[in-house]
Design a protein around this motif. Structure first.
Motif, PDB file in Angstrom:
ATOM      1  N   CYS A 186       0.848  -1.193   0.000  1.00 28.09           N
ATOM      2  CA  CYS A 186       0.000   0.000   0.000  1.00 28.09           C
ATOM      3  C   CYS A 186       0.883   1.242   0.000  1.00 28.09           C
ATOM      4  O   CYS A 186       1.895   1.286   0.706  1.00 28.09           O
ATOM      5  N   ASP A 187       0.486   2.246  -0.795  1.00 29.11           N
ATOM      6  CA  ASP A 187       1.243   3.509  -0.862  1.00 29.11           C
ATOM      7  C   ASP A 187       0.478   4.658  -0.226  1.00 29.11           C
ATOM      8  O   ASP A 187       0.873   5.800  -0.375  1.00 29.11           O
ATOM      9  N   ASN A 188      -0.619   4.352   0.454  1.00 31.74           N
ATOM     10  CA  ASN A 188      -1.483   5.463   0.879  1.00 31.74           C
ATOM     11  C   ASN A 188      -1.083   6.117   2.188  1.00 31.74           C
ATOM     12  O   ASN A 188      -1.407   7.267   2.421  1.00 31.74           O
ATOM     13  N   PHE A 189      -0.400   5.398   3.037  1.00 32.90           N
ATOM     14  CA  PHE A 189       0.087   5.972   4.288  1.00 32.90           C
ATOM     15  C   PHE A 189      -0.982   6.762   5.035  1.00 32.90           C
ATOM     16  O   PHE A 189      -0.775   7.923   5.387  1.00 32.90           O
ATOM     17  N   CYS A 190      -2.131   6.151   5.251  1.00 30.51           N
ATOM     18  CA  CYS A 190      -3.117   6.761   6.138  1.00 30.51           C
ATOM     19  C   CYS A 190      -2.420   6.916   7.499  1.00 30.51           C
ATOM     20  O   CYS A 190      -1.670   6.017   7.920  1.00 30.51           O
ATOM     21  N   ALA A 191      -2.672   8.035   8.171  1.00 35.04           N
ATOM     22  CA  ALA A 191      -1.825   8.404   9.313  1.00 35.04           C
ATOM     23  C   ALA A 191      -1.861   7.392  10.458  1.00 35.04           C
ATOM     24  O   ALA A 191      -0.943   7.335  11.265  1.00 35.04           O
ATOM     25  N   TYR A 192      -2.922   6.590  10.528  1.00 31.17           N
ATOM     26  CA  TYR A 192      -3.073   5.656  11.662  1.00 31.17           C
ATOM     27  C   TYR A 192      -2.548   4.268  11.337  1.00 31.17           C
ATOM     28  O   TYR A 192      -2.507   3.396  12.192  1.00 31.17           O
ATOM     29  N   CYS A 193      -2.165   4.003  10.084  1.00 31.81           N
ATOM     30  CA  CYS A 193      -2.097   2.619   9.613  1.00 31.81           C
ATOM     31  C   CYS A 193      -0.666   2.078   9.480  1.00 31.81           C
ATOM     32  O   CYS A 193       0.218   2.729   8.937  1.00 31.81           O
ATOM     33  N   ILE A 194      -0.476   0.870   9.952  1.00 33.63           N
ATOM     34  CA  ILE A 194       0.836   0.230   9.940  1.00 33.63           C
ATOM     35  C   ILE A 194       1.077  -0.556   8.648  1.00 33.63           C
ATOM     36  O   ILE A 194       2.219  -0.914   8.327  1.00 33.63           O
ATOM     37  N   PRO A 372       2.223   7.770  11.835  1.00 33.46           N
ATOM     38  CA  PRO A 372       2.252   9.153  12.342  1.00 33.46           C
ATOM     39  C   PRO A 372       1.239   9.445  13.449  1.00 33.46           C
ATOM     40  O   PRO A 372       1.524  10.228  14.352  1.00 33.46           O
ATOM     41  N   SER A 373       0.049   8.815  13.429  1.00 34.45           N
ATOM     42  CA  SER A 373      -0.962   9.192  14.432  1.00 34.45           C
ATOM     43  C   SER A 373      -0.509   8.850  15.851  1.00 34.45           C
ATOM     44  O   SER A 373      -1.026   9.405  16.812  1.00 34.45           O
ATOM     45  N   ALA A 374       0.465   7.934  15.983  1.00 35.22           N
ATOM     46  CA  ALA A 374       0.908   7.526  17.321  1.00 35.22           C
ATOM     47  C   ALA A 374       1.593   8.684  18.047  1.00 35.22           C
ATOM     48  O   ALA A 374       1.672   8.690  19.275  1.00 35.22           O
ATOM     49  N   SER A 375       2.091   9.692  17.289  1.00 38.73           N
ATOM     50  CA  SER A 375       2.756  10.788  17.989  1.00 38.73           C
ATOM     51  C   SER A 375       1.925  12.078  17.989  1.00 38.73           C
ATOM     52  O   SER A 375       2.433  13.137  18.318  1.00 38.73           O
ATOM     53  N   LEU A 376       0.641  11.990  17.662  1.00 36.02           N
ATOM     54  CA  LEU A 376      -0.218  13.177  17.734  1.00 36.02           C
ATOM     55  C   LEU A 376      -0.751  13.333  19.160  1.00 36.02           C
ATOM     56  O   LEU A 376      -0.985  12.329  19.842  1.00 36.02           O
TER      57      LEU A 376
END
Ligand code: SAM
Ligand code: SF4
Ligand code: F3S
Length: 467
Positions: A186-194, A372-376
């Protein structure tokens, strides 16, 4: 990669496989293997390949840990709970390993691809013999042979953008329904997704290989085939010689045979009218769309990096329903994304009220190290997220029940998938829209049957063979 190069890369695996087969045949009883699968359909499809490789290595299969000589745990990393469950399963195998030190315990898949997870296995779970990530799946025979040698624990979890290895053997555990991967990563890199970190970059299989697999599946009795990818709508985007996804769907649907074609998952940023027209125009394509919306708030969708707005999503639903009024629509949603306000949540709630999904997969945001969402900043207390989650699931339960009730009196085409142990409903199957139907009467497994719906509960429809 040209097909011959792909195949020559498998030479070492074929040789390793033959050596393990000889070891297995020389034993009093061949190796018995157990494959346990966690996570999504992609992992189920990978496990079918693991079983295919194990069968070539001369292994038999068991569903019992006590009988198994080789246990493979194919893991999921999407939420913390998924990983915690796997650690529980691995921990519980300590006694088994003590009683039978020669057994092989292998852990693979998405969580194994995460450095933090692999490190914890290395340090704390010394009874695990073999750990390999998603990118090393095709090397399983070689890795298993090394682990059977017993000299050391084997780890193969190097990160990689990913590649496509064709020609792996597959052993399916269901005759009438089948997974058919069309792309990986996957290339979408939704902010929550591993997922993009553990599955690598998006890459599409050649259409000719997909069609060849589809023909073989149909010939072997598959009646319900699901094309798989994290975002099937971007199939072929990086491959100028391959068709786009709506054309691929049409090409597979045009194959001879009585079968139903499904696909998942669609991403709203790439779905559109071409897809809906392909679905509407082919009787072989199920009128069923899984279109995750994740949040009804534009602010949260922006933070999630989803690439569409609430109004665009609603436009897509309206366009799909205009072409297919009976379309079954399902979705995924996350509550409690970091910083989600009460007003954001209300937007999610009202989107569910207005779309009225047939069913909904609901999740509370789970921070994943690396995404990224892990550091918001996340000021909303867990109890508040839970309250929102429960309000949302109560709403969806009502909607699902209403949708189920609306089927009563209708006659639906159902693929009979199995017999059941229930005397009142001896057979069961799935509708076009993937609803479970319990059938009062005898029906031939593997056949499509017209079923008149006579009742329902929260989970299933009940029906009888239409005359
Ligand atoms: N590729 C698909 C898509 O984009 O819709 C879905 C892939 S993911 C395996 C399945 C679902 O898990 C997602 O749609 C999302 O709702 C949920 N999910 C993913 N990461 C999550 C997280 N960190 N916390 C909670 N739910 C998550
Ligand atoms: Fe994850 Fe988004 Fe890719 Fe789906 S599209 S796998 S949610 S990053
Ligand atoms: Fe699927 Fe879980 Fe991997 S949802 S892609 S098995 S992280």
């Amino acid at each position: 990669m040209p097909a011959d190069t792909e195949n020559s890369r498998l030479d070492a695996q074929i040789a390793a496989s033959a050596r393990v087969r000889r070891i297995s045949a020389a034993r009093a009883r061949p190796f018995a293997a157990r494959v346990r699968t966690f996570g999504c359909q992609q992992n189920e499809a990978d496990s079918e390949r693991l079983r295919g490789m194990l069968a070539e290595m001369g292994c038999s299969f068991t569903e019992s840990d006590a009988e198994a000589d080789i246990i493979i745990i194919n893991t999921c990393a999407v939420r913390e709970h998924a990983e915690a469950k796997v650690f529980g399963v691995i921990g519980a195998l300590t006694h088994q390993k003590k009683a039978k030190p020669d057994m092989i315990i292998a852990v693979c898949g998405c969580a194994a691809q995460r450095p933090e997870f692999a490190e914890r296995l290395r340090v704390t779970y010394g009874h695990v013999d073999l750990v390999f990530g998603t990118h090393a799946l095709w090397r399983f025979p070689e890795l298993l042979e090394t682990a059977l040698g017993g000299a050391r624990r084997v780890f193969n979890t190097e990160p990689s953008d990913g590649e496509i290895i064709e020609g792996l053997p597959t052993l399916r555990d269901r005759k009438y329904t089948a997974w058919l991967p069309v792309m990986y990563g996957c290339d979408n890199f939704c902010a929550y997704c591993i997922v993009p970190y553990v599955r690598g970059r998006e890459r599409s299989r050649r259409a000719e290989n997909i069609l060849k697999d589809a023909r073989e599946l149909i010939a072997s009795g598959a009646r319900d085939i699901t094309l798989l990818g994290q975002n099937v709508n971007s199939y072929g985007n990086k491959s100028p010689n391959e068709p786009r996804f709506p054309q691929l769907l049409r090409d597979v649907a045009a194959l001879d045979g009585d079968f139903l074609l499904r696909f998942m998952t669609s991403h709203p940023k790439d779905a559109g009218e071409a897809l809906f027209r392909a679905m509407a125009n082919s009787p072989k394509i199920a009128k069923c769309l899984h279109l995750p919306f994740q949040s009804g708030s534009d602010r949260v969708l922006g933070l999630m990096n989803r690439g569409y707005t609430r109004s665009r999503y609603l436009e897509l639903i309206a366009a799909a329903r205009e072409l297919m009024p009976e379309l079954v629509i399902t979705s995924d949603v996350i509550v409690g994304f970091p910083g989600e306000t009460e007003a954001d949540f209300e937007e999610t709630y009202s989107l569910i009220e207005s779309v009225r999904f047939d069913s909904l997969f609901t999740f509370i945001h789970s921070p994943r190290a690396g995404a990224p969402s892990a550091s918001l900043p996340d000021p909303v207390p867990r109890a508040e997220k839970q309250r929102r989650f429960e309000r949302m699931t109560a709403l969806q339960d009502e909607i699902s029940a209403e949708r189920h009730r609306a089927y009563i009196g209708k006659t639906l085409r159902v693929l009979i998938t199995s017999e059941s142990g229930d005397a009142a409903y001896p057979a069961q199957g799935r509708t076009d829209g993937n609803r479970l139907v319990r059938i009062a009467g005898v029906a031939a497994v593997g056949e499509f049957c017209d079923i008149k719906i006579t009742g329902c509960n929260k989970w299933s429809l009940m029906g009888e063979i239409a005359v």
